[in-house]
Write a protein that holds these residues in place. Structure first.
Motif, PDB file in Angstrom:
ATOM      1  N   SER A 176      29.371  54.971  34.969  1.00  0.00           N
ATOM      2  CA  SER A 176      28.312  54.055  35.391  1.00  0.00           C
ATOM      3  C   SER A 176      27.310  54.747  36.307  1.00  0.00           C
ATOM      4  N   LEU A 177      27.812  55.574  37.218  1.00  0.00           N
ATOM      5  CA  LEU A 177      26.898  56.283  38.112  1.00  0.00           C
ATOM      6  C   LEU A 177      26.138  57.374  37.366  1.00  0.00           C
ATOM      7  N   ALA A 178      26.791  58.023  36.404  1.00  0.00           N
ATOM      8  CA  ALA A 178      26.083  59.014  35.592  1.00  0.00           C
ATOM      9  C   ALA A 178      24.990  58.360  34.761  1.00  0.00           C
ATOM     10  N   THR A 233      20.746  66.636  41.745  1.00  0.00           N
ATOM     11  CA  THR A 233      21.118  65.373  41.122  1.00  0.00           C
ATOM     12  C   THR A 233      21.797  65.608  39.775  1.00  0.00           C
ATOM     13  N   TYR A 234      21.235  66.523  38.971  1.00  0.00           N
ATOM     14  CA  TYR A 234      21.851  66.834  37.687  1.00  0.00           C
ATOM     15  C   TYR A 234      23.280  67.349  37.884  1.00  0.00           C
ATOM     16  N   TRP A 235      23.454  68.194  38.883  1.00  0.00           N
ATOM     17  CA  TRP A 235      24.769  68.774  39.116  1.00  0.00           C
ATOM     18  C   TRP A 235      25.764  67.713  39.571  1.00  0.00           C
ATOM     19  N   LEU A 236      25.327  66.828  40.454  1.00  0.00           N
ATOM     20  CA  LEU A 236      26.199  65.745  40.899  1.00  0.00           C
ATOM     21  C   LEU A 236      26.590  64.841  39.737  1.00  0.00           C
ATOM     22  N   GLN A 237      25.657  64.602  38.837  1.00  0.00           N
ATOM     23  CA  GLN A 237      25.922  63.777  37.665  1.00  0.00           C
ATOM     24  C   GLN A 237      26.998  64.435  36.797  1.00  0.00           C
ATOM     25  N   ALA A 238      26.881  65.728  36.565  1.00  0.00           N
ATOM     26  CA  ALA A 238      27.870  66.437  35.750  1.00  0.00           C
ATOM     27  C   ALA A 238      29.242  66.415  36.423  1.00  0.00           C
ATOM     28  N   VAL A 239      29.269  66.574  37.749  1.00  0.00           N
ATOM     29  CA  VAL A 239      30.537  66.552  38.470  1.00  0.00           C
ATOM     30  C   VAL A 239      31.201  65.189  38.332  1.00  0.00           C
ATOM     31  N   ALA A 240      30.420  64.102  38.467  1.00  0.00           N
ATOM     32  CA  ALA A 240      30.984  62.757  38.351  1.00  0.00           C
ATOM     33  C   ALA A 240      31.614  62.535  36.984  1.00  0.00           C
ATOM     34  N   ILE A 241      30.915  62.962  35.924  1.00  0.00           N
ATOM     35  CA  ILE A 241      31.462  62.810  34.575  1.00  0.00           C
ATOM     36  C   ILE A 241      32.723  63.649  34.409  1.00  0.00           C
ATOM     37  N   GLY A 242      32.696  64.885  34.898  1.00  0.00           N
ATOM     38  CA  GLY A 242      33.860  65.749  34.784  1.00  0.00           C
ATOM     39  C   GLY A 242      35.079  65.164  35.469  1.00  0.00           C
ATOM     40  N   ILE A 243      34.875  64.606  36.667  1.00  0.00           N
ATOM     41  CA  ILE A 243      35.992  63.996  37.386  1.00  0.00           C
ATOM     42  C   ILE A 243      36.541  62.810  36.600  1.00  0.00           C
ATOM     43  N   GLY A 244      35.640  61.994  36.044  1.00  0.00           N
ATOM     44  CA  GLY A 244      36.089  60.839  35.269  1.00  0.00           C
ATOM     45  C   GLY A 244      36.907  61.244  34.061  1.00  0.00           C
ATOM     46  N   LEU A 245      36.457  62.261  33.340  1.00  0.00           N
ATOM     47  CA  LEU A 245      37.195  62.721  32.160  1.00  0.00           C
ATOM     48  C   LEU A 245      38.534  63.329  32.566  1.00  0.00           C
ATOM     49  N   GLY A 288      36.786  52.913  24.860  1.00  0.00           N
ATOM     50  CA  GLY A 288      35.655  52.161  24.316  1.00  0.00           C
ATOM     51  C   GLY A 288      35.224  51.055  25.259  1.00  0.00           C
ATOM     52  N   ILE A 289      36.205  50.285  25.754  1.00  0.00           N
ATOM     53  CA  ILE A 289      35.853  49.227  26.703  1.00  0.00           C
ATOM     54  C   ILE A 289      35.381  49.838  28.017  1.00  0.00           C
ATOM     55  N   GLY A 290      35.963  51.005  28.396  1.00  0.00           N
ATOM     56  CA  GLY A 290      35.499  51.670  29.615  1.00  0.00           C
ATOM     57  C   GLY A 290      34.076  52.169  29.490  1.00  0.00           C
ATOM     58  N   SER A 291      33.723  52.701  28.307  1.00  0.00           N
ATOM     59  CA  SER A 291      32.360  53.187  28.095  1.00  0.00           C
ATOM     60  C   SER A 291      31.368  52.030  28.073  1.00  0.00           C
ATOM     61  N   ALA A 292      31.766  50.930  27.423  1.00  0.00           N
ATOM     62  CA  ALA A 292      30.872  49.770  27.390  1.00  0.00           C
ATOM     63  C   ALA A 292      30.637  49.227  28.802  1.00  0.00           C
ATOM     64  N   ALA A 293      31.734  49.137  29.581  1.00  0.00           N
ATOM     65  CA  ALA A 293      31.588  48.658  30.955  1.00  0.00           C
ATOM     66  C   ALA A 293      30.767  49.636  31.793  1.00  0.00           C
ATOM     67  N   GLY A 294      31.025  50.937  31.628  1.00  0.00           N
ATOM     68  CA  GLY A 294      30.267  51.932  32.380  1.00  0.00           C
ATOM     69  C   GLY A 294      28.794  51.906  32.038  1.00  0.00           C
ATOM     70  N   LEU A 295      28.486  51.707  30.746  1.00  0.00           N
ATOM     71  CA  LEU A 295      27.084  51.630  30.337  1.00  0.00           C
ATOM     72  C   LEU A 295      26.406  50.409  30.936  1.00  0.00           C
TER      73      LEU A 295
END
Length: 844
Positions: free
Chosen positions: A483-485, A714-726, A770-777
């Motif tokens: 969601s933050l990404a 900002t781009y780097w923080l975004q990538a870090v957030a996604i990496g942590i989530g995965l 899938g539900i996590g991606s929909a909620a995150g979006l």
């Protein structure tokens, strides 16, 4: 008992390192990013403040002109006042210096009175070279350079040339000064006035009052003329601090994104751990472990994860700060501390604060699992019956949090910081994530009937429906990070698109010509009216528009405002207007203000803007300025005012220009036009390199490149957030699949092949992510609205149009679903073995 509990917790963390590492890594990165941003900002501010103090000294008051210079005659009146112990005249000039290689670099020249400056600003006292004349500081054309200026000009700065208008005047280096900060040259004030054609002019008067004299009483007695302001010596550094504060706060909040995600990963890891160990914890309860002790046991595990992550994060943060200062400078690409090269300054207090924040995030993530461990029904859990309970009604609390978050977004900023918006974002995320179980039921209750005749998809959907709390726990980390990404992606895309459209409006000409590199240098490096006239007659030039740029100090507590005198004519076409312009009443001068002027000075359309009159108070009559409209300006965060050049020249008599916009004839050659103009510059100044050219496409590319550099963090923080989530998804699914060996064994006994079991596990991964991606979006889009329409206008005083890059977002969500599916499948391979069949016997 305490030793037993410590051993039990340690063995649990040690035997499941991947799950523990996921949570600790998230905390570590969150602490590291936030701490590094804090160190970089603190180091830059400290270095800048130190440079300002050394160059400005410690007077009681500084008397400055709102626009341009003040009359030297005022110095005699001020220095002779009975309340004044000492007065020091200063001529401060921002200009350009040409080195021996011919490159022009920004430099600040300060003209001082050497007889009094040592008492107020000792760092500006010239120190002659050992082999030089002791009286060289009074010699015409002699400058004394600080360390930054010597390094900038090279070859020890032996023969620099300083720009005045379109001329490069050679000066001699007579020695050095101790002042720090950016490139600085000090010279005698009389010599500086002569060199730059500023006879009888001063930039400021530094005043030291007699002991016991009140500042306000002195200002009333001296009766300063209109157009002058009195400032405190520390206000220059404070103005820059205030200007960069929003940028620094936003970077810190973005850095805490990883820490926020880490709290959810700790929650996810410990919730799964408690569920897997429920019978063990119940047995400990039967053996005498109280509910409070079980709660503290799980909470201690979360604090161990937080401590490990925080300690590692502080070390990593210091390294990142050192690297950031080396690569991006003290402003991380924001452009607030130009000319300052700060060194890393360690802060033990900040280290402790951010370490405690990391532990607090881990503790917050472990609180609910710890409560669940303390509330286990012992007898039921030992029999494997679970806690039971009815349908959860917490979704109403979640919806209330979302509604409260939406309302908080409407709260005005506090001290220029959008605190309400930040809390709003947090409540939207927490409310949305805690509503996941309800969302799972809402979606899959409707999908399940359509899959009633397909075994494996039905089993995957039914498991998500029946264990919706576990599904929500497993994907909570990825929902937070995704969601933050998504929000950052939408915000950056919207901003970049708005800047691109803004550039289309502000860059209408074919060729741009300038000699000053900044607004501050506009009073020193300029084009004369004769030069402008010659350029307009160059073959191939179809149309020419000149712009004059001045710096106005309308409020001592705020940074200077840029005054742009340009040919406006049709404002709706020539300026990026926010709304339709208004016609000025007869006798009033129309001006067009940037959005920052509305927020900082209250310059609303259709009103009279009185503060601007101070800048023109020296004329025969004080004009009245009417705010005819508001326009977007993505360059000058402190504010800008556009005035028609004809009105400006009529009010000031100033016909000089700092920038020329050239429209070329259809068959004209840009190279030939540039060559002709360089020849004019050579005849005028003796150097063709005194002017800089750029086409609209070049300026556009440079502007977007600067934009991308500013948002690199900002781009780097975004990538870090996604990496942590995965990474959290991998840990969560691995834990869940490995804990279901008995279930897989039962499915194998019922006839499912190993391939079918793996397909089932992969389908569950797709269903859950899938539900996590929909909620995150969905949450990300909601947060992006707050970022675009609340945080940016309140922080930086500019608006933008919302742009949703659907393709990029869908690809991002698709990547998360694929990653979750593959992770679940890989984890299933470890569990769907013959050992799973044998595990069924454990219940016989």
């Amino acid at each position: 008992m305490l030793a037993l509990l410590r051993t039990y917790s340690w063995q649990e963390l040690r035997h499941h390192p991947w799950r523990s590492a996921a949570a600790a890594l998230a905390v570590m990165l969150g602490v590291a990013l936030a701490f590094s941003v804090q160190l970089i900002n603190a180091s830059a501010l400290s270095e800048f403040s130190s440079a300002v103090r050394s160059a400005g000294g410690q007077p009681d008051l500084e008397l400055r002109a709102v626009q341009g210079s003040l009359d030297e005659a005022l110095f005699a009146r001020v220095s002779g006042d009975e309340h004044v112990a000492l007065a020091s005249p200063v001529l401060e000039i921002a200009t350009l210096a040409a080195s021996a290689a011919g490159e022009r670099k920004p430099i600040r020249v300060i003209g001082i009175d050497a007889l009094v400056v040592a008492s107020i600003a000792p760092a500006l006292m010239p120190v002659p070279d050992r082999s030089g004349d002791r009286f060289a500081l009074f010699a015409p054309g002699t400058v004394f350079l600080n360390a930054a200026a010597r390094q900038l000009l090279g070859a020890d700065g032996n023969a620099p040339r300083l720009q005045s208008g379109l001329k490069l005047v050679e000066v001699r280096v007579g020695g050095s000064v101790a002042a720090g900060g950016g490139a600085l040259a000090v010279m005698d004030i009389g010599a500086a006035q002569e060199l730059f054609g500023r006879q009888g002019q001063l930039s400021r008067i530094d005043v030291r009052l007699r002991p016991g004299v009140d500042h306000a009483a002195f200002l009333r007695s001296v009766q300063l003329p209109p157009g002058l302001v009195a400032t405190e010596p520390g206000e220059a550094a404070q103005r820059v601090s205030n200007l960069s504060r929003a940028y620094r706060v936003n970077l810190t909040v973005l850095a805490l994104v990883a820490l926020f995600t880490g709290a959810f990963l700790v929650y996810s890891v410990l919730s799964l751990s408690v569920a897997r160990r429920a019978q063990q914890l119940a047995l400990l309860g039967v053996l005498g472990l109280t509910a409070g002790q079980r709660l503290r046991l799980v909470l201690a595990e979360s604090m161990v994860l937080g401590l490990a992550g925080s300690v590692a994060g502080i070390a990593l943060g210091a390294a990142l700060a050192d690297l950031g200062l080396e690569m991006l400078g003290g402003d991380l690409g924001g452009g607030y501390f130009s000319g300052v090269a700060p060194r890393l300054q360690w802060s033990s207090g900040a280290a402790v604060v951010y370490a405690l924040l990391g532990m607090a995030a881990a503790g917050a993530g472990g609180w609910l699992p710890a409560r669940a461990a303390g509330r286990l029904p012992l007898a039921q859990t030992l029999k494997g019956l679970g806690a039971g309970g009815g349908e959860s009604k917490r979704h109403w609390v979640s919806l209330a949090l979302v509604a409260a978050g939406a309302l908080l977004a409407l709260v005005p900023p506090v001290a220029g910081i959008p605190l309400g918006a930040y809390v709003s974002i947090g409540m939207l995320l927490v409310g949305g994530i805690t509503a996941l179980p309800w969302g799972v039921a809402l979606l899959y209750d409707r999908i399940a009937p359509a899959l009633s005749h397909r075994l494996l998809p039905l089993l995957a959907v039914e498991r998500a429906r029946r264990v919706r709390e576990s599904a929500a726990v497993a994907v909570s980390g990825v929902v937070a990070s995704l969601s933050l990404a998504v929000a950052l992606t939408v915000m950056v895309a919207s901003f970049r698109d708005s800047v691109a459209h803004w550039l289309d409006v502000v860059l209408p000409a074919d060729l741009y010509l300038r000699t000053a590199m900044s607004t501050a240098a506009g009073d020193t490096a300029w084009f004369s009216p004769g030069f402008v006239q010659q350029v307009s007659q160059v073959p191939g030039v179809r149309k020419l528009a000149a712009q004059r740029t001045r710096s106005l100090l309308l409020d001592p507590a705020l940074p200077p405002v840029a005054l742009l005198a340009r040919h406006i004519e049709d404002a709706a076409r020539n300026l990026p207007m926010v709304s339709d312009p208004k016609a000025a009443p007869a006798g009033q001068v129309p001006v067009y203000v940037s959005e920052a002027m509305v927020d900082l000075y209250g310059a609303k359309p259709g009103t009279v803007f009185a503060p601007l009159a101070k800048a023109f108070a020296s004329g025969p009559a004080t004009p009245t300025f009417f705010v005819a409209g508001v326009w977007r300006d993505y360059i000058r965060q402190a504010g800008a005012i556009a005035i028609d050049r004809t009105d400006y020249e009529r009010l000031t008599g100033d016909h000089r220009a700092n920038e020329l916009n050239l429209w070329l004839a259809p068959d004209a050659s840009a190279q030939q036009v540039q060559a002709a103009i360089r020849e004019i510059a050579r005849r005028e100044s003796g150097s063709a390199g005194i002017v800089d050219f750029a086409s609209a496409s070049e300026l556009r590319a440079i502007s977007l490149r600067i934009f991308d550099r500013s948002f690199a963090v900002t781009y780097w923080l975004q990538a870090v957030a996604i990496g942590i989530g995965l990474f959290g998804i991998a840990a969560s699914f691995s834990a869940q699949v490995l804990a279901r060996r008995k279930e897989f064994g039962l499915l194998a006994h019922l006839g499912l092949t190993r391939r079918q079991i793996l397909a089932l596990v992969g389908a569950e991964g797709a269903v859950w992510t899938g539900i996590g991606s929909a909620a995150g979006l969905g949450l990300g889009l909601a947060v992006s609205v707050v970022l675009v329409h609340v945080v940016n206008p309140q922080s930086f005083h500019w608006t933008m149009d919302l742009l949703v890059p659907w393709l990029r977002l869908l690809l991002l969500c698709g990547a998360v679903v694929i990653a979750g599916t593959v992770t679940a499948w890989l984890a299933g391979r470890a569990a769907a073995t013959r050992d799973a069949v044998l595990a069924v016997k454990e219940d016989w």
